[in-house]
Enzyme design. Structure first.
Site, PDB file in Angstrom:
ATOM      1  N   HIS A  67      -0.467  12.430  28.100  1.00  0.00           N
ATOM      2  CA  HIS A  67      -1.127  13.085  29.404  1.00  0.00           C
ATOM      3  C   HIS A  67      -1.552  14.453  28.492  1.00  0.00           C
ATOM      4  O   HIS A  67      -2.534  15.129  28.863  1.00  0.00           O
ATOM      5  CB  HIS A  67      -0.119  13.377  30.277  1.00  0.00           C
ATOM      6  CG  HIS A  67       0.021  12.336  31.426  1.00  0.00           C
ATOM      7  ND1 HIS A  67      -1.135  11.591  31.574  1.00  0.00           N
ATOM      8  CD2 HIS A  67       0.909  11.947  31.880  1.00  0.00           C
ATOM      9  CE1 HIS A  67      -0.673  10.631  32.503  1.00  0.00           C
ATOM     10  NE2 HIS A  67       0.486  10.552  32.513  1.00  0.00           N
TER      11      HIS A  67
ATOM     12  N   GLU B  23       2.537   7.084  27.825  1.00  0.00           N
ATOM     13  CA  GLU B  23       1.742   8.462  28.456  1.00  0.00           C
ATOM     14  C   GLU B  23       2.721   9.473  28.031  1.00  0.00           C
ATOM     15  O   GLU B  23       2.283  10.459  28.610  1.00  0.00           O
ATOM     16  CB  GLU B  23       1.625   8.094  29.863  1.00  0.00           C
ATOM     17  CG  GLU B  23       0.149   7.559  30.112  1.00  0.00           C
ATOM     18  CD  GLU B  23      -0.251   6.250  29.796  1.00  0.00           C
ATOM     19  OE1 GLU B  23       0.734   5.427  29.381  1.00  0.00           O
ATOM     20  OE2 GLU B  23      -1.349   5.802  29.760  1.00  0.00           O
TER      21      GLU B  23
ATOM     22  N   GLN C 200     -11.864  12.124  41.474  1.00  0.00           N
ATOM     23  CA  GLN C 200     -12.041  12.806  42.372  1.00  0.00           C
ATOM     24  C   GLN C 200     -11.157  12.939  43.505  1.00  0.00           C
ATOM     25  O   GLN C 200     -10.595  13.793  44.164  1.00  0.00           O
ATOM     26  CB  GLN C 200     -13.595  13.155  42.844  1.00  0.00           C
ATOM     27  CG  GLN C 200     -14.327  13.913  41.928  1.00  0.00           C
ATOM     28  CD  GLN C 200     -15.853  13.969  42.550  1.00  0.00           C
ATOM     29  OE1 GLN C 200     -16.579  13.396  42.070  1.00  0.00           O
ATOM     30  NE2 GLN C 200     -16.160  14.920  43.490  1.00  0.00           N
TER      31      GLN C 200
ATOM     32  N   TYR D 194       5.774  10.216  28.199  1.00  0.00           N
ATOM     33  CA  TYR D 194       7.011  10.405  28.956  1.00  0.00           C
ATOM     34  C   TYR D 194       8.205  10.327  28.558  1.00  0.00           C
ATOM     35  O   TYR D 194       7.985  10.021  27.003  1.00  0.00           O
ATOM     36  CB  TYR D 194       6.892   9.446  30.425  1.00  0.00           C
ATOM     37  CG  TYR D 194       5.941   9.898  31.295  1.00  0.00           C
ATOM     38  CD1 TYR D 194       5.838  10.984  32.289  1.00  0.00           C
ATOM     39  CD2 TYR D 194       4.725   9.063  31.717  1.00  0.00           C
ATOM     40  CE1 TYR D 194       5.108  11.007  32.735  1.00  0.00           C
ATOM     41  CE2 TYR D 194       3.928   9.269  32.754  1.00  0.00           C
ATOM     42  CZ  TYR D 194       3.974  10.640  33.382  1.00  0.00           C
ATOM     43  OH  TYR D 194       3.149  10.982  34.247  1.00  0.00           O
TER      44      TYR D 194
ATOM     45  N   ARG E 226       5.902  -0.686  29.449  1.00  0.00           N
ATOM     46  CA  ARG E 226       4.960  -0.157  29.191  1.00  0.00           C
ATOM     47  C   ARG E 226       4.955   0.841  27.913  1.00  0.00           C
ATOM     48  O   ARG E 226       5.625   1.834  27.813  1.00  0.00           O
ATOM     49  CB  ARG E 226       4.355   0.759  30.363  1.00  0.00           C
ATOM     50  CG  ARG E 226       3.149   1.459  30.000  1.00  0.00           C
ATOM     51  CD  ARG E 226       1.962   1.201  31.179  1.00  0.00           C
ATOM     52  NE  ARG E 226       0.863   1.757  31.056  1.00  0.00           N
ATOM     53  CZ  ARG E 226       0.468   2.562  31.997  1.00  0.00           C
ATOM     54  NH1 ARG E 226       1.129   2.848  33.028  1.00  0.00           N
ATOM     55  NH2 ARG E 226      -0.803   3.045  31.884  1.00  0.00           N
TER      56      ARG E 226
HETATM   57 FE1  SF4 Z   1     -10.445   7.219  42.022  1.00  0.00          FE
HETATM   58 FE2  SF4 Z   1     -11.995   6.079  43.910  1.00  0.00          FE
HETATM   59 FE3  SF4 Z   1     -13.252   7.581  41.894  1.00  0.00          FE
HETATM   60 FE4  SF4 Z   1     -12.193   5.195  41.210  1.00  0.00          FE
HETATM   61  S1  SF4 Z   1     -13.930   5.742  42.620  1.00  0.00           S
HETATM   62  S2  SF4 Z   1     -11.698   7.067  40.011  1.00  0.00           S
HETATM   63  S3  SF4 Z   1     -10.333   4.938  42.678  1.00  0.00           S
HETATM   64  S4  SF4 Z   1     -11.651   8.179  43.468  1.00  0.00           S
END
Ligand code: SF4
Ligand code: NAP
Length: 675
Positions: A253, A165, A340, A167, A215
């Site tokens: 990222h 990613e 979100q 890092y 990873r």
């Molecule tokens: Fe994140 Fe929940 Fe949306 Fe999945 S459904 S991306 S876990 S907020």
């Protein structure tokens, strides 16, 4: 016989056997930083009870300079070790296994003390890193080794060394960020020295009976990234140095290709991991956009990996594996990959949770307990707020009746599901349908509930949603004007040239809907890879197609407008807004800010600019789509209140300005948890 024989098969690691092939991948939740260790422990214990084969914590900083942000959690002293012991004990009591991720952020550390192989600032951080000297590199390795040893002391079953990613360790591996000429830079043998020294010395420090996951970035998606020969060379050397498992990292990222957003096809990168299969003797894990047991099973059955990593799906449903094993996959709350409430929260310094499951990371804060006095509850409106409230109330033992004037469940979710790239919303609506059945919610669909219908209920929850705002533009009643709801539900249609009034979340959605005809690239992996310029890392370093993104031509000529002078799309999701803006740019959508809407006529939309209403411009359009926001639909709530009834108003009916599914579901669950 299970439907998921590959997924549920145990995996023998020598000193320990995993009960299945599911890794709960690392997520930064922000919980450790709350210092509420009971809350942290309960988060992981719930996922252990839910059947995850092995879990990896969020990244723990090995030292101050390597923390993702100042104050990032790590195992710095005896107290930290004792705190983490609370977590590991609780997980073990729940029958689970847990590894701690050691994450050194290098130049991605959001702080002035960040360090890196070369002093090259990353495009996603304001801080230029200091170049490490030989002693500085040795210190970083020693700190990572100490962190791993302390993880063992804290009762973890293993560590994951974060080597992907983009890092710190990844920064040493590629010329993009490593310009050194000493034994840590130059030829690949030198650039991979850091990774190998870390693995070798961690193994020596923790002993043989401890899981060590490395990873590994298998497709960097940045210029001058690793070739696949280098990936194989590194994987083999990491195995020889003592790793137990290799996990897949996809994209840095700073990459400008989406890797986990909802518009990324499911299991879009399993083919990359598959290229490593057979090249190493230790198990290999694949990752990214795997969100149902069937997708995971298919990935494993195709020989793409020995194990799958899923992270966000465990926010959406801690019982993912247990439900799959019980043959109840349809009851798994689906991660719709929206970011979100998880990643967007992380990037705004808030604790992660989940749009679909607001109890994620709030397990101790939002208990759902059986109702002491089961009551008759009416919920009016079967959008996300009403559905969440109805299902939670019924789950608690209340007798719930759910009303909607539409004949189907979902409300505004039914708009989202027709947008190309938002197909995951189909799964969310299907899950709500299952849960409504599962918990015995009585449905009254296809007719608008009147105040009189609700007289016999003890409680009334009004979740009647929103109505579109009237922008009051002269000419908006013309035959060439359509509201977004009519357009998306098939009651209206659009010509070849379209002007969209309003560039909020829905304006962007509508633009994406209009530029795409035929199959959505999200449903066609090869088309999606062409659109974003994802190539084979065996043929091009980092997996960037030399020709770059090659999207299909737009289905329509679209202009997206707003009155604000700010950049359109500025307020979209923190981690996904750039994807929507890039998608529309690739499709030639013109985004115009700072307009005044003057009038609509047969030629199209007439706008002007500035307070003086200067520079008149005609946006020639066959169709004008209204996406000018929403107003709360409160007529039922007002009628009930006027009649002296107490009502609970939630979702868009409560606050339209912030209408979104995250707030709606959260409000519905929180209310129903208290009734
Ligand atoms: Fe994140 Fe929940 Fe949306 Fe999945 S459904 S991306 S876990 S907020
Ligand atoms: P919104 O985000 O509030 O956007 C409304 C748009 O209408 C703005 O561009 C606004 O811009 C414009 N507008 C407001 N009043 C107007 C008026 N009187 N005349 C003309 N234009 C006007 O609302 P939305 O797009 O309807 O979305 C609703 C919610 O759904 C969002 O808040 C979001 O939470 C959710 N959603 C999110 C996404 C996503 O993030 N991907 C997608 C879909 C929906 P100006 O005022 O500058 O003109």
């Amino acid at each position: 016989m299970t439907a998921y024989p590959h997924l549920l098969a145990p995996l023998d690691l020598g000193h320990v056997t995993l009960r299945n092939r599911v890794l709960m991948g690392s997520m930064h939740t922000g919980l450790e930083e709350t210092k509420d260790w009971n809350r942290v422990a309960e988060f992981y214990a719930a996922r252990a009870r839910g059947g995850a084969g092995l879990m990896v914590t969020g990244g723990m900083a090995p030292n101050r300079e390597g923390g993702v942000f100042p104050g990032a959690a790590g195992l710095f002293n005896e107290q930290d070790i004792a705190n983490h012991r609370i977590v590991t004990d609780r997980v073990h009591d729940a029958g689970g296994l847990i590894a701690m991720q050691v994450l050194h952020a290098g130049r991605y550390a959001f702080g002035p003390d960040c360090v890196a192989p070369s002093p090259i600032k990353s495009p996603i951080s304001p801080f230029a890193p200091a170049e490490l000297d030989e002693a500085g590199i040795e210190k970083q390795i020693a700190d990572i080794v100490t962190a791993a040893a302390r993880a063992r002391e804290a009762g973890y079953d293993g560590v994951e060394i974060m080597g992907s990613e983009g890092y710190f360790i990844n920064q040493f591996l590629v010329r993009h960020t490593n310009k050194r000429q000493d034994r840590w830079g130059g030829p690949y043998e030198n650039r991979m020295r850091l990774a190998l020294e870390v693995v070798r010395r961690v193994r020596a420090a923790v002993g043989d009976d401890f899981i060590l996951i490395y990873r590994l970035s298998m497709i960097d998606l940045v210029p001058d990234g690793s070739t696949f020969d280098e990936v194989i060379q590194l994987a083999q050397a990491v195995e020889a140095a003592g790793a137990t498992i290799i996990n897949t990292g996809i994209g840095w990222h700073e990459a400008r290709i989406p890797t986990i957003a909802t518009s990324v096809p499911r299991a879009a990168f399993a083919w990359v991991t598959k290229k490593l299969m057979g090249k190493v003797g230790i198990p290999v894990i694949t990752s990214n956009r795997i969100n149902t047991p069937q997708v995971a099973e298919d990935v494993l059955a195709s020989g793409a990996a020995d194990m799958v990593s899923m992270a966000r799906p465990f926010l959406a449903d801690p019982d993912f594996v247990a439900k799959a094993a019980a043959g109840r996959a349809d009851t798994i709350a689906p991660c719709i990959a929206c970011n979100q409430a998880c990643l967007d929260h992380t990037f705004s310094g808030k604790i992660s949770t989940c749009l679909v499951n607001p109890r994620a990371c709030n397990e101790t804060e939002m208990p759902i307990t059986p109702a002491e006095n089961p009551r008759r509850i009416a919920v009016v409106g079967a959008g996300p707020a009403g559905l969440a409230a109805a299902v939670t109330a019924a789950q608690r033992g209340h007798a719930v009746t759910l009303f909607d004037r539409d004949s189907r469940l979902g409300g505004q979710l039914n708009m989202a599901r027709v947008i190309p790239g938002k197909e995951e919303f189909n799964g969310l609506v299907a899950w709500f349908e299952t849960m409504v059945r599962e918990h015995g919610v009585t449905l009254q669909l296809g007719r608008a509930a009147k105040a009189g219908d609700l007289a016999d209920f003890d409680d009334v929850i009004v979740a009647t949603g929103v109505v579109s705002r009237d922008p009051g533009i002269p000419g908006q009643d013309g035959a060439n004007v359509v509201g977004y709801a009519d357009l998306l539900s098939g009651r209206g249609e659009a010509g070849k040239r379209v002007a969209i009034i309003g560039a909020g979340g829905i304006g962007f959605d509508v633009a994406e809907y209009l530029v795409q005809d035929g199959e959505s690239p999200t449903e066609d992996l090869e088309a999606w890879k062409r659109e974003w310029g994802v190539g084979d890392p065996a043929e091009m370093p980092g997996g960037l197609a030399p020709e770059g993104p090659a999207p299909e031509p737009p289905a329509r000529q679209v202009t997206l407008l707003q009155r604000k002078t700010e950049r359109p799309g500025k307020r979209l999701g923190k981690t996904t807004g750039w994807i929507h803006r890039a998608t529309l740019r690739m499709k030639g959508v013109e985004m115009v800010a700072g307009v005044n809407y003057e009038r609509i006529d047969a030629q199209g939309l007439h706008v002007s600019f500035g307070e003086a209403r200067e520079k008149p411009r005609l946006i020639e359009a066959d169709t004008i789509v209204l996406c000018a926001g929403q107003m709360s639909e409160r007529s039922l709530a007002d009628a009930l209140t006027a009649a002296g009834r107490q009502v609970h108003v939630i979702g868009g009916a409560d606050v339209a300005a912030e209408l979104d599914a995250k707030r709606a579901i959260d409000q519905g669950v929180r209310l129903a948890a208290t009734l």
